[in-house]
Design a protein around this motif. Sequence first.
Motif, PDB file in Angstrom:
ATOM      1  N   GLY A 154       1.513  -1.480  -0.053  1.00 13.56           N
ATOM      2  CA  GLY A 154       0.255  -0.270   0.014  1.00 13.56           C
ATOM      3  C   GLY A 154       0.866   1.356   0.045  1.00 13.56           C
ATOM      4  O   GLY A 154       2.106   1.527   0.308  1.00 13.56           O
ATOM      5  N   THR A 155       0.173   2.541  -0.012  1.00 15.02           N
ATOM      6  CA  THR A 155       1.084   3.784   0.248  1.00 15.02           C
ATOM      7  C   THR A 155       1.466   4.504   1.308  1.00 15.02           C
ATOM      8  O   THR A 155       1.774   5.237   1.793  1.00 15.02           O
ATOM      9  CB  THR A 155      -0.050   5.137  -0.894  1.00 15.02           C
ATOM     10  N   ALA A 156       0.697   3.638   1.875  1.00 10.31           N
ATOM     11  CA  ALA A 156       0.688   4.416   3.433  1.00 10.31           C
ATOM     12  C   ALA A 156       1.767   3.107   4.229  1.00 10.31           C
ATOM     13  O   ALA A 156       0.928   2.418   4.349  1.00 10.31           O
ATOM     14  CB  ALA A 156      -0.776   4.487   3.982  1.00 10.31           C
ATOM     15  N   CYS A 157       2.838   4.134   4.559  1.00  7.30           N
ATOM     16  CA  CYS A 157       3.660   3.303   5.450  1.00  7.30           C
ATOM     17  C   CYS A 157       3.574   3.981   6.629  1.00  7.30           C
ATOM     18  O   CYS A 157       2.257   4.694   7.604  1.00  7.30           O
ATOM     19  CB  CYS A 157       4.887   3.892   6.045  1.00  7.30           C
ATOM     20  N   GLY A 158       3.287   2.503   7.928  1.00  3.30           N
ATOM     21  CA  GLY A 158       2.443   3.529   9.588  1.00  3.30           C
ATOM     22  C   GLY A 158       3.878   3.505   9.602  1.00  3.30           C
ATOM     23  O   GLY A 158       5.699   3.830   9.507  1.00  3.30           O
ATOM     24  N   PHE A 159       3.836   4.062  11.160  1.00  2.00           N
ATOM     25  CA  PHE A 159       5.289   3.828  11.704  1.00  2.00           C
ATOM     26  C   PHE A 159       4.694   3.956  13.982  1.00  2.00           C
ATOM     27  O   PHE A 159       3.133   4.259  14.174  1.00  2.00           O
ATOM     28  CB  PHE A 159       5.153   5.619  11.472  1.00  2.00           C
ATOM     29  N   GLU A 160       5.595   4.320  14.759  1.00  2.00           N
ATOM     30  CA  GLU A 160       5.815   3.770  15.506  1.00  2.00           C
ATOM     31  C   GLU A 160       6.023   5.165  16.335  1.00  2.00           C
ATOM     32  O   GLU A 160       7.697   5.786  15.765  1.00  2.00           O
ATOM     33  CB  GLU A 160       6.315   2.654  16.347  1.00  2.00           C
ATOM     34  N   LEU A 161       5.715   5.383  17.263  1.00  2.00           N
ATOM     35  CA  LEU A 161       6.331   6.714  17.611  1.00  2.00           C
ATOM     36  C   LEU A 161       6.073   7.138  19.720  1.00  2.00           C
ATOM     37  O   LEU A 161       4.747   6.611  19.587  1.00  2.00           O
ATOM     38  CB  LEU A 161       4.774   8.009  17.166  1.00  2.00           C
ATOM     39  N   GLN A 162       7.106   7.210  20.450  1.00  2.00           N
ATOM     40  CA  GLN A 162       6.401   7.563  21.621  1.00  2.00           C
ATOM     41  C   GLN A 162       5.931   8.454  22.224  1.00  2.00           C
ATOM     42  O   GLN A 162       6.159   9.492  21.717  1.00  2.00           O
ATOM     43  CB  GLN A 162       8.047   7.337  22.233  1.00  2.00           C
ATOM     44  N   ILE A 163       4.588   8.687  22.542  1.00  2.00           N
ATOM     45  CA  ILE A 163       3.510   9.491  23.026  1.00  2.00           C
ATOM     46  C   ILE A 163       3.503   9.703  24.963  1.00  2.00           C
ATOM     47  O   ILE A 163       3.199   7.987  24.891  1.00  2.00           O
ATOM     48  CB  ILE A 163       2.210   9.762  22.581  1.00  2.00           C
ATOM     49  N   ASP A 164       4.351   9.978  25.358  1.00  2.00           N
ATOM     50  CA  ASP A 164       4.382   9.935  27.138  1.00  2.00           C
ATOM     51  C   ASP A 164       4.604   9.041  27.298  1.00  2.00           C
ATOM     52  O   ASP A 164       5.801   8.338  26.499  1.00  2.00           O
ATOM     53  CB  ASP A 164       3.113  10.565  28.024  1.00  2.00           C
ATOM     54  N   ARG A 165       3.766   7.867  28.111  1.00  2.00           N
ATOM     55  CA  ARG A 165       4.523   7.083  28.519  1.00  2.00           C
ATOM     56  C   ARG A 165       4.484   5.567  27.388  1.00  2.00           C
ATOM     57  O   ARG A 165       4.749   4.378  27.522  1.00  2.00           O
ATOM     58  CB  ARG A 165       3.787   6.767  29.872  1.00  2.00           C
ATOM     59  N   ALA A 166       3.372   5.355  26.415  1.00  2.00           N
ATOM     60  CA  ALA A 166       3.474   4.736  25.656  1.00  2.00           C
ATOM     61  C   ALA A 166       3.979   4.794  24.423  1.00  2.00           C
ATOM     62  O   ALA A 166       4.109   5.839  23.167  1.00  2.00           O
ATOM     63  CB  ALA A 166       1.926   4.985  24.787  1.00  2.00           C
ATOM     64  N   ARG A 167       4.510   3.402  23.815  1.00  2.00           N
ATOM     65  CA  ARG A 167       4.932   3.133  22.097  1.00  2.00           C
ATOM     66  C   ARG A 167       3.810   3.467  21.907  1.00  2.00           C
ATOM     67  O   ARG A 167       2.747   1.960  22.225  1.00  2.00           O
ATOM     68  CB  ARG A 167       4.980   2.135  22.695  1.00  2.00           C
ATOM     69  N   PHE A 169       1.547   2.383  17.874  1.00  2.00           N
ATOM     70  CA  PHE A 169       1.352   2.250  16.373  1.00  2.00           C
ATOM     71  C   PHE A 169       0.638   2.285  15.603  1.00  2.00           C
ATOM     72  O   PHE A 169      -0.529   2.255  16.148  1.00  2.00           O
ATOM     73  CB  PHE A 169       1.735   0.441  16.406  1.00  2.00           C
ATOM     74  N   PHE A 170       1.527   3.374  14.785  1.00  2.00           N
ATOM     75  CA  PHE A 170      -0.526   3.288  13.613  1.00  2.00           C
ATOM     76  C   PHE A 170      -0.051   2.938  12.724  1.00  2.00           C
ATOM     77  O   PHE A 170       1.126   2.633  11.540  1.00  2.00           O
ATOM     78  CB  PHE A 170       0.121   5.629  13.288  1.00  2.00           C
ATOM     79  N   THR A 171      -1.380   2.622  11.953  1.00  2.00           N
ATOM     80  CA  THR A 171      -1.309   1.674  10.863  1.00  2.00           C
ATOM     81  C   THR A 171      -2.537   1.947   9.705  1.00  2.00           C
ATOM     82  O   THR A 171      -3.328   2.761  10.031  1.00  2.00           O
ATOM     83  CB  THR A 171      -2.037   0.248  11.421  1.00  2.00           C
ATOM     84  N   PRO A 172      -2.204   1.335   8.379  1.00  2.00           N
ATOM     85  CA  PRO A 172      -3.316   1.813   7.790  1.00  2.00           C
ATOM     86  C   PRO A 172      -5.215   1.336   7.762  1.00  2.00           C
ATOM     87  O   PRO A 172      -4.357  -0.114   8.242  1.00  2.00           O
ATOM     88  CB  PRO A 172      -2.626   1.670   6.134  1.00  2.00           C
ATOM     89  N   GLY A 173      -5.637   1.901   7.519  1.00  3.70           N
ATOM     90  CA  GLY A 173      -7.327   0.958   7.785  1.00  3.70           C
ATOM     91  C   GLY A 173      -7.889   0.153   6.887  1.00  3.70           C
ATOM     92  O   GLY A 173      -8.702  -0.915   7.249  1.00  3.70           O
ATOM     93  N   VAL A 174      -6.865  -0.302   5.763  1.00  4.76           N
ATOM     94  CA  VAL A 174      -7.159  -0.707   4.453  1.00  4.76           C
ATOM     95  C   VAL A 174      -6.346  -2.944   5.420  1.00  4.76           C
ATOM     96  O   VAL A 174      -5.073  -2.930   5.523  1.00  4.76           O
ATOM     97  CB  VAL A 174      -6.525  -0.589   3.155  1.00  4.76           C
ATOM     98  N   PRO A 175      -7.735  -3.512   5.173  1.00  6.02           N
ATOM     99  CA  PRO A 175      -7.397  -4.692   6.272  1.00  6.02           C
ATOM    100  C   PRO A 175      -6.896  -5.152   5.387  1.00  6.02           C
ATOM    101  O   PRO A 175      -6.132  -5.850   6.903  1.00  6.02           O
ATOM    102  CB  PRO A 175      -8.503  -5.452   5.945  1.00  6.02           C
ATOM    103  N   ASN A 176      -5.914  -5.955   4.092  1.00  4.56           N
ATOM    104  CA  ASN A 176      -5.441  -6.710   4.092  1.00  4.56           C
ATOM    105  C   ASN A 176      -3.673  -6.080   4.374  1.00  4.56           C
ATOM    106  O   ASN A 176      -2.747  -6.229   5.322  1.00  4.56           O
ATOM    107  CB  ASN A 176      -4.802  -7.198   2.782  1.00  4.56           C
ATOM    108  N   GLU A 177      -3.506  -4.776   4.182  1.00  2.00           N
ATOM    109  CA  GLU A 177      -2.322  -3.971   4.858  1.00  2.00           C
ATOM    110  C   GLU A 177      -2.198  -3.823   6.325  1.00  2.00           C
ATOM    111  O   GLU A 177      -1.280  -4.382   6.401  1.00  2.00           O
ATOM    112  CB  GLU A 177      -2.509  -2.730   4.223  1.00  2.00           C
ATOM    113  N   PHE A 178      -2.972  -3.580   6.720  1.00  2.00           N
ATOM    114  CA  PHE A 178      -3.598  -3.837   8.454  1.00  2.00           C
ATOM    115  C   PHE A 178      -2.683  -4.857   9.023  1.00  2.00           C
ATOM    116  O   PHE A 178      -1.807  -4.858   9.646  1.00  2.00           O
ATOM    117  CB  PHE A 178      -4.814  -3.322   8.824  1.00  2.00           C
ATOM    118  N   PHE A 179      -3.391  -6.128   8.439  1.00  2.00           N
ATOM    119  CA  PHE A 179      -3.197  -7.704   8.980  1.00  2.00           C
ATOM    120  C   PHE A 179      -1.665  -7.602   8.432  1.00  2.00           C
ATOM    121  O   PHE A 179      -1.260  -7.990   9.586  1.00  2.00           O
ATOM    122  CB  PHE A 179      -3.924  -8.410   8.269  1.00  2.00           C
TER     123      PHE A 179
END
Length: 411
Positions: A154-167, A169-179
């Motif tokens: 897909g065209t949307a890369c995901g990414f990991e970002l530390q926000i406050d205490r939480a790791r 993970f940001f993911t695309p909504g298209v199911p096969n890309e997400f899975f």
Amino acid sequence: MRLSGGRANVAEPSGLAFEIAFMHIEIITTGDEVLTGFIVDSNAAWLCQRLLDKGMQVQRRQTVGDDLTHLVAILKERSQQADIIIVNGGLGPTSDDKTTEAAALAAGVGLALDTAWLDQLEARYASRGRPMPTSNRKQAMLPTGASKLDNPIGTACGFELQIDRARCFFTPGVPNEFFRMVDEQILPRLATGEQSQRTEVRRYFTFGVSESALSDQLDNLSWPTHIVLGYRSSMPLIEIKLISQQADDTDFALAEQQLLPILAPYQVGQGDWQMATDLQRLLDNQPLVLHEDASQGLLLRQLAPVLPRLSAHYGPLPASAAALLKTLQQHDGLHLAVGQASEAGIPLALWDGQQGAAQTLNIGLQDQQLHTTVISFAALHMLQRHLQALPAICDYQTLKRSELRHSRLSG
């Protein structure tokens, strides 16, 4: 699916309390189409089960629309409570896709162009003989300090970002890309985390007993400190899980000592068990003949992929257990039959060439597909028990039996 126990303090019968130190995992789904019900949030349901299979229990799921203020607010709020947040949706190229911007604002950082991802997007479009739309450049803008999660389809890369205490993970909504991103990018990262190194889930499958009946016997027992008991109803089975991130083999052994005797009358398998593959193992290349009427070919569809020596015949078949068993007695070898439905129920019969058994079961379900699924599983359960040298027929709490027959060749 529900759990007995959790992160909060749980009282033991002695009155003492203990804390299950599980990773606090949350899911945030974004998008007006999900919030308004135009799209069913199947991604979150899949993710909850996928994480649980790996021994990680989701504590909270929330949905928020495509509103930048609301997105930033929920990320700031939940990142103060959760250890892990998996955010699904809103990484597209259009103006209503605001998750990346919200992540940067919640973390207090800016957006920076990921030139490697931009090059990859441009190359992907070029391979199709088309220029990349200008709007796709937005998908290469990532929060400063974020770690990219690859998206090979897909065209949307995901990414990991530390926000406050939480790791996060940001993911695309298209199911096969997400899975694929979850399995290939996120789960391996979680597996290397210190908190999940000792995670283990042990699974046990039961048939013919209700979740509430098991709960009545199990919930008041005292379980080892690091063990959490989980339930999941997935017709026709009730799955019981022992889940821990800290337990050792001794803890699990103690838990199984009190769990397995209660499950024994109804247990059909454990671990990565599946009925079809279990029957393949038990049959050990022995031929099997199926006779199907009310099961509508479901037995054949389930067993054909794994049983090389399988044949099948279709109805009409008798509507009584006695007549169905008599029909099978005309044959040599191993035969399993599901007869014709009547007001009394549906007859099931098993014959091995020398002896056999038959019963008529009333399932009591209005949903025809579910009715067929349960009655077919009951037939396979008869075969499984026979191959395990157990009586083919056993008592069920959730199925009503109206007829029972046994037969053996004389002499």
